[in-house]
Write an enzyme that holds these catalytic residues in place. Structure first.
Site, PDB file in Angstrom:
ATOM      1  N   GLU A 124     -45.229   0.190  67.476  1.00 56.54           N
ATOM      2  CA  GLU A 124     -44.819   1.305  68.363  1.00 56.54           C
ATOM      3  C   GLU A 124     -45.700   2.530  68.143  1.00 56.54           C
ATOM      4  N   LEU A 152     -34.404   1.806  40.379  1.00 60.19           N
ATOM      5  CA  LEU A 152     -33.719   0.573  39.986  1.00 60.19           C
ATOM      6  C   LEU A 152     -34.486  -0.244  38.948  1.00 60.19           C
ATOM      7  N   CYS A 206     -41.747   3.021  78.263  1.00 57.92           N
ATOM      8  CA  CYS A 206     -40.787   2.191  77.518  1.00 57.92           C
ATOM      9  C   CYS A 206     -40.886   2.508  76.026  1.00 57.92           C
ATOM     10  N   LEU A 207     -42.134   2.713  75.578  1.00 60.11           N
ATOM     11  CA  LEU A 207     -42.323   2.991  74.148  1.00 60.11           C
ATOM     12  C   LEU A 207     -41.626   4.280  73.742  1.00 60.11           C
ATOM     13  N   ARG A 266     -39.424   4.199  70.505  1.00 57.83           N
ATOM     14  CA  ARG A 266     -39.818   5.056  69.375  1.00 57.83           C
ATOM     15  C   ARG A 266     -38.668   6.005  69.007  1.00 57.83           C
TER      16      ARG A 266
HETATM   17  P1  TGC Z   1     -53.633   8.472  78.176  1.00 54.36           P
HETATM   18  O1  TGC Z   1     -54.810   8.687  79.059  1.00 54.36           O
HETATM   19  O2  TGC Z   1     -53.245   9.529  77.199  1.00 54.36           O
HETATM   20  O3  TGC Z   1     -52.340   8.123  79.065  1.00 54.36           O
HETATM   21  C1  TGC Z   1     -52.392   7.177  80.123  1.00 54.36           C
HETATM   22  C2  TGC Z   1     -51.222   7.464  81.042  1.00 54.36           C
HETATM   23  O4  TGC Z   1     -50.001   7.271  80.330  1.00 54.36           O
HETATM   24  C3  TGC Z   1     -49.236   8.486  80.285  1.00 54.36           C
HETATM   25  N1  TGC Z   1     -48.617   8.563  78.965  1.00 54.36           N
HETATM   26  C4  TGC Z   1     -47.329   8.362  78.767  1.00 54.36           C
HETATM   27  N2  TGC Z   1     -46.325   8.119  79.630  1.00 54.36           N
HETATM   28  C5  TGC Z   1     -45.097   7.951  79.114  1.00 54.36           C
HETATM   29  N3  TGC Z   1     -44.849   7.995  77.791  1.00 54.36           N
HETATM   30  C6  TGC Z   1     -45.839   8.221  76.886  1.00 54.36           C
HETATM   31  N4  TGC Z   1     -45.587   8.230  75.580  1.00 54.36           N
HETATM   32  C7  TGC Z   1     -47.150   8.430  77.362  1.00 54.36           C
HETATM   33  N5  TGC Z   1     -48.354   8.667  76.782  1.00 54.36           N
HETATM   34  C8  TGC Z   1     -49.241   8.751  77.781  1.00 54.36           C
HETATM   35  C9  TGC Z   1     -50.260   9.580  80.521  1.00 54.36           C
HETATM   36  O5  TGC Z   1     -49.668  10.733  81.066  1.00 54.36           O
HETATM   37  C10 TGC Z   1     -51.200   8.908  81.522  1.00 54.36           C
HETATM   38  O6  TGC Z   1     -50.562   8.907  82.788  1.00 54.36           O
HETATM   39  P2  TGC Z   1     -51.448   9.045  84.148  1.00 54.36           P
HETATM   40  O7  TGC Z   1     -50.434   9.063  85.238  1.00 54.36           O
HETATM   41  O8  TGC Z   1     -52.212  10.336  83.963  1.00 54.36           O
HETATM   42  O9  TGC Z   1     -52.355   7.841  84.172  1.00 54.36           O
HETATM   43  O10 TGC Z   1     -53.839   7.071  77.444  1.00 54.36           O
HETATM   44  P3  TGC Z   1     -54.842   6.644  76.303  1.00 54.36           P
HETATM   45  O11 TGC Z   1     -55.462   5.360  76.711  1.00 54.36           O
HETATM   46  O12 TGC Z   1     -55.757   7.777  75.921  1.00 54.36           O
HETATM   47  O13 TGC Z   1     -53.842   6.302  75.089  1.00 54.36           O
HETATM   48  C11 TGC Z   1     -53.105   7.236  74.461  1.00 54.36           C
HETATM   49  C12 TGC Z   1     -52.394   6.614  73.228  1.00 54.36           C
HETATM   50  C13 TGC Z   1     -53.388   6.243  72.144  1.00 54.36           C
HETATM   51  C14 TGC Z   1     -51.473   7.694  72.712  1.00 54.36           C
HETATM   52  C15 TGC Z   1     -51.585   5.371  73.644  1.00 54.36           C
HETATM   53  O14 TGC Z   1     -52.407   4.365  74.051  1.00 54.36           O
HETATM   54  C16 TGC Z   1     -50.694   4.844  72.540  1.00 54.36           C
HETATM   55  O15 TGC Z   1     -49.561   5.315  72.392  1.00 54.36           O
HETATM   56  N6  TGC Z   1     -51.150   3.841  71.738  1.00 54.36           N
HETATM   57  C17 TGC Z   1     -50.298   3.156  70.786  1.00 54.36           C
HETATM   58  C18 TGC Z   1     -49.970   1.778  71.286  1.00 54.36           C
HETATM   59  C19 TGC Z   1     -48.592   1.354  70.944  1.00 54.36           C
HETATM   60  O16 TGC Z   1     -47.743   2.124  70.559  1.00 54.36           O
HETATM   61  N7  TGC Z   1     -48.332   0.071  71.110  1.00 54.36           N
HETATM   62  C20 TGC Z   1     -47.009  -0.437  70.891  1.00 54.36           C
HETATM   63  C21 TGC Z   1     -46.882  -1.854  71.402  1.00 54.36           C
HETATM   64  S1  TGC Z   1     -45.218  -2.376  71.571  1.00 54.36           S
HETATM   65  C22 TGC Z   1     -44.609  -2.505  70.028  1.00 54.36           C
HETATM   66  O17 TGC Z   1     -45.221  -2.184  69.072  1.00 54.36           O
HETATM   67  C23 TGC Z   1     -43.243  -3.041  69.935  1.00 54.36           C
HETATM   68  S2  TGC Z   1     -42.643  -3.225  68.344  1.00 54.36           S
HETATM   69  C24 TGC Z   1     -41.084  -3.655  68.775  1.00 54.36           C
HETATM   70  C25 TGC Z   1     -40.123  -3.783  67.680  1.00 54.36           C
HETATM   71  O18 TGC Z   1     -40.058  -4.873  67.084  1.00 54.36           O
HETATM   72  O19 TGC Z   1     -39.330  -2.820  67.482  1.00 54.36           O
HETATM   73  P1  FAD Z   2     -55.374  -1.306  65.328  1.00 52.95           P
HETATM   74  O1  FAD Z   2     -55.181  -0.631  66.617  1.00 52.95           O
HETATM   75  O2  FAD Z   2     -56.528  -2.234  65.180  1.00 52.95           O
HETATM   76  O3  FAD Z   2     -55.458  -0.192  64.195  1.00 52.95           O
HETATM   77  C1  FAD Z   2     -55.922  -0.474  62.874  1.00 52.95           C
HETATM   78  C2  FAD Z   2     -56.001   0.856  62.104  1.00 52.95           C
HETATM   79  O4  FAD Z   2     -56.905   1.743  62.768  1.00 52.95           O
HETATM   80  C3  FAD Z   2     -54.648   1.588  62.070  1.00 52.95           C
HETATM   81  O5  FAD Z   2     -54.503   2.210  60.815  1.00 52.95           O
HETATM   82  C4  FAD Z   2     -54.779   2.655  63.144  1.00 52.95           C
HETATM   83  O6  FAD Z   2     -54.000   3.804  62.889  1.00 52.95           O
HETATM   84  C5  FAD Z   2     -56.257   2.970  63.060  1.00 52.95           C
HETATM   85  N1  FAD Z   2     -56.770   3.509  64.327  1.00 52.95           N
HETATM   86  C6  FAD Z   2     -56.837   2.873  65.534  1.00 52.95           C
HETATM   87  N2  FAD Z   2     -57.329   3.696  66.465  1.00 52.95           N
HETATM   88  C7  FAD Z   2     -57.570   4.880  65.846  1.00 52.95           C
HETATM   89  C8  FAD Z   2     -58.049   6.142  66.281  1.00 52.95           C
HETATM   90  N3  FAD Z   2     -58.383   6.376  67.555  1.00 52.95           N
HETATM   91  N4  FAD Z   2     -58.162   7.131  65.373  1.00 52.95           N
HETATM   92  C9  FAD Z   2     -57.810   6.932  64.080  1.00 52.95           C
HETATM   93  N5  FAD Z   2     -57.341   5.770  63.599  1.00 52.95           N
HETATM   94  C10 FAD Z   2     -57.215   4.761  64.483  1.00 52.95           C
HETATM   95  N6  FAD Z   2     -46.689  -5.215  70.131  1.00 52.95           N
HETATM   96  C11 FAD Z   2     -46.136  -5.501  71.338  1.00 52.95           C
HETATM   97  O7  FAD Z   2     -46.743  -5.314  72.382  1.00 52.95           O
HETATM   98  N7  FAD Z   2     -44.856  -6.001  71.401  1.00 52.95           N
HETATM   99  C12 FAD Z   2     -44.117  -6.236  70.297  1.00 52.95           C
HETATM  100  O8  FAD Z   2     -42.964  -6.669  70.401  1.00 52.95           O
HETATM  101  C13 FAD Z   2     -44.697  -5.969  69.021  1.00 52.95           C
HETATM  102  N8  FAD Z   2     -44.001  -6.269  67.886  1.00 52.95           N
HETATM  103  C14 FAD Z   2     -44.612  -6.140  66.678  1.00 52.95           C
HETATM  104  C15 FAD Z   2     -43.977  -6.617  65.527  1.00 52.95           C
HETATM  105  C16 FAD Z   2     -44.603  -6.532  64.294  1.00 52.95           C
HETATM  106  C17 FAD Z   2     -43.930  -7.091  63.087  1.00 52.95           C
HETATM  107  C18 FAD Z   2     -45.862  -5.894  64.186  1.00 52.95           C
HETATM  108  C19 FAD Z   2     -46.526  -5.739  62.849  1.00 52.95           C
HETATM  109  C20 FAD Z   2     -46.512  -5.432  65.321  1.00 52.95           C
HETATM  110  C21 FAD Z   2     -45.908  -5.567  66.574  1.00 52.95           C
HETATM  111  N9  FAD Z   2     -46.575  -5.185  67.747  1.00 52.95           N
HETATM  112  C22 FAD Z   2     -46.005  -5.442  68.983  1.00 52.95           C
HETATM  113  C23 FAD Z   2     -47.948  -4.712  67.697  1.00 52.95           C
HETATM  114  C24 FAD Z   2     -48.103  -3.255  67.285  1.00 52.95           C
HETATM  115  O9  FAD Z   2     -47.710  -2.392  68.290  1.00 52.95           O
HETATM  116  C25 FAD Z   2     -49.576  -3.037  66.893  1.00 52.95           C
HETATM  117  O10 FAD Z   2     -49.777  -3.734  65.693  1.00 52.95           O
HETATM  118  C26 FAD Z   2     -49.924  -1.570  66.746  1.00 52.95           C
HETATM  119  O11 FAD Z   2     -49.907  -0.914  67.994  1.00 52.95           O
HETATM  120  C27 FAD Z   2     -51.293  -1.376  66.094  1.00 52.95           C
HETATM  121  O12 FAD Z   2     -52.258  -2.206  66.667  1.00 52.95           O
HETATM  122  P2  FAD Z   2     -53.206  -3.110  65.721  1.00 52.95           P
HETATM  123  O13 FAD Z   2     -52.364  -3.844  64.771  1.00 52.95           O
HETATM  124  O14 FAD Z   2     -54.102  -3.878  66.614  1.00 52.95           O
HETATM  125  O15 FAD Z   2     -54.040  -2.063  64.875  1.00 52.95           O
END
Ligand code: TGC
Ligand code: FAD
Length: 393
Positions: free
Chosen positions: A371, A346, A246-247, A251
């Site tokens: 994200e 500005l 979904c991400l 993204r």
């Molecule tokens: P890893 O072992 O690399 O992967 C686990 C499984 O996931 C698969 N995979 C993906 N599949 C689809 N899309 C992707 N982008 C994928 N990345 C990895 C991978 O192939 C594997 O599959 P399987 O079948 O082998 O199990 O996982 P890891 O634990 O080492 O983590 C990798 C990492 C750090 C890149 C991942 O955890 C990550 O992207 N972390 C960032 C978390 C994040 O983005 N959170 C967002 C929360 S939602 C949000 O922020 C909404 S904001 C909404 C808004 O207001 O717009």
């Molecule tokens: P952390 O993971 O604690 O990271 C803190 C710092 O450490 C960052 O600079 C990061 O880059 C760094 N860091 C972490 N791991 C590593 C590494 N391995 N190597 C090097 N540096 C590292 N989440 C949802 O699920 N749903 C939502 O709808 C959603 N909406 C959001 C809306 C807002 C306004 C905000 C601010 C956040 C939202 N989020 C949501 C959460 C967002 O996805 C997380 O804040 C984001 O993934 C980072 O997690 P964290 O804040 O816990 O930071």
């Protein structure tokens, strides 16, 4: 806010790469933003109020489920159309784009891709029309960048699941009708569950005092022995790859959205620089200001090309997660730098709500974090090119 005089920069004539349909969809979204968003957005941000009156309009311009098939109420558009809509909405405000991308990519997408037919029929048309608003719960207090460690759990109780845990930083949570929640079963496998407002033990307290994304309502999701009907489990995909899939879609939308912000900041700064007189001349005549503006348009143009190409690959289902990470990281960082430079052009008035730049700049501090943070996306590129994951080193 001053009158919205936005004119989109297109330095490399990239409109030529778009179809007539793309341009129509983009221009419809652009006019809607000028008419409905620009006049009210500054007050909404100053008062930290999500402008709910925009929901129906967002649905009308196809911002809820742009690429979801028409049979489920979506607009059935291609990925470039989706991107262009996100670009235009974020040109108005990142908080409004957040609402739209969560609804489309993080709620409708998993129900469409991982749900069964009954779930699609039940939820997608209402989400597409804006009758229902959704949110996406992955992040937890102890697990942000590393969602594989999430602690929210569900237990099979025979005729229902019992859900316990907490999510934090969830966009739309305070008013969402449904939440797509990622939780582990007793074997530790991640699954998606649809939790509905009104289920006993489910609450969504709002997070206050944000300096960023103030037009978007952010909050928690708390599950205290919530009984979730078995039919609310998304059956067709599980494991961390499900939420990460979904991400990818969200993204991708952000990569386009960030261009919208950068275009707005550049356009505002260019107009201001040509009008503002200091030392008897427009400040646009000074080399230092020209350097800022020239670098801005160069970076915007590069991002436009990168993202258009990504859209083509996405339409062909050839875009990789790592390519999407590169675009999200590059474009948000680019937009933040453009916003900071534009704000300086500005002078003092740039810090006020008379112009959109400072609001955009503060919003981007969230966009560069959610994200996947700026650093996490760099590590994704690093892993892709070297084959070595550096998340734990
Ligand atoms: P890893 O072992 O690399 O992967 C686990 C499984 O996931 C698969 N995979 C993906 N599949 C689809 N899309 C992707 N982008 C994928 N990345 C990895 C991978 O192939 C594997 O599959 P399987 O079948 O082998 O199990 O996982 P890891 O634990 O080492 O983590 C990798 C990492 C750090 C890149 C991942 O955890 C990550 O992207 N972390 C960032 C978390 C994040 O983005 N959170 C967002 C929360 S939602 C949000 O922020 C909404 S904001 C909404 C808004 O207001 O717009
Ligand atoms: P952390 O993971 O604690 O990271 C803190 C710092 O450490 C960052 O600079 C990061 O880059 C760094 N860091 C972490 N791991 C590593 C590494 N391995 N190597 C090097 N540096 C590292 N989440 C949802 O699920 N749903 C939502 O709808 C959603 N909406 C959001 C809306 C807002 C306004 C905000 C601010 C956040 C939202 N989020 C949501 C959460 C967002 O996805 C997380 O804040 C984001 O993934 C980072 O997690 P964290 O804040 O816990 O930071």
């Amino acid at each position: 806010m001053a009158q919205d005089l936005f004119q989109a920069p297109d330095y490399y004539l990239l409109d030529d790469l778009l179809t007539e349909e793309h341009k129509l969809i983009r221009d419809t979204a652009r006019s809607w933003v000028k008419r409905e968003v620009s006049p009210i957005i500054e007050d909404a941000a100053q008062n930290a109020k999500f402008p709910k009156q925009l929901l129906k309009g967002l649905a009308k311009i196809g911002a809820f489920g742009s690429y979801i098939p028409i049979e489920y109420g979506g607009a059935g558009l291609d990925q470039i159309s989706y991107g262009l809509i996100m670009q235009e909405i974020e040109r108005g405000d990142s908080g409004i784009r957040s609402t739209a991308s969560v609804q489309s990519s993080l709620v409708m997408y998993p129900i469409w891709k991982y749900g069964n037919e009954q779930q699609r029929q039940k939820y997608l048309p209402k989400l597409a029309s804006g009758e229902f608003i959704g949110c996406f719960g992955l992040t937890e207090p102890n697990h942000g960048s590393n969602p594989s460690g999430i602690e929210t759990k569900f237990k099979d109780m025979g005729d229902h699941y019992l859900l316990n845990g907490a999510k934090l930083w969830i966009s739309n949570s305070p008013f969402a009708d449904i939440a797509v929640v990622w939780a582990k079963n007793k074997e530790g496998r991640i699954h998606g569950l649809i939790v509905e407002r009104g289920m006993e033990g489910f609450s969504t307290p709002e997070t206050h005092h944000k300096w960023s994304l103030r037009t978007s309502a952010t909050g928690e999701l708390i599950f205290d022995n919530v009984k979730v009907p078995k039919e609310n489990l998304l059956p067709n995909k599980n494991g961390l790859g499900a939420p990460l899939g979904c991400l990818d879609s969200a993204r991708y939308g952000i990569a386009w959205g960030a261009i919208g912000v950068a275009m707005d900041c550049y356009d505002t700064a260019l107009r201001y620089a040509k009008e503002r007189i200091q030392f008897g001349k427009p400040i646009a005549s000074f080399q230092l200001q020209q350097k800022k503006l020239a670098e801005m348009i160069t970076e915007i143009t590069k991002a436009q090309l990168l993202t258009w190409r990504l859209g083509v690959l996405k339409n062909e289902e050839r875009a990789t997660s790592a390519q999407i990470s590169m675009a999200k990281r590059n474009n948000v960082d680019m937009a933040l730098k453009v916003a900071r430079e534009a704000r300086q052009i500005l002078g003092a008035i740039g810090i006020t709500g008379d112009y959109s730049i400072m609001r955009h700049m503060m919003n981007l501090e969230s966009v560069i974090t959610y994200e996947g943070t700026h650093d996490i996306h760099l590590l994704i590129t690093g892993m892709d090119i070297t084959g070595i994951a550096a998340f734990n080193s």
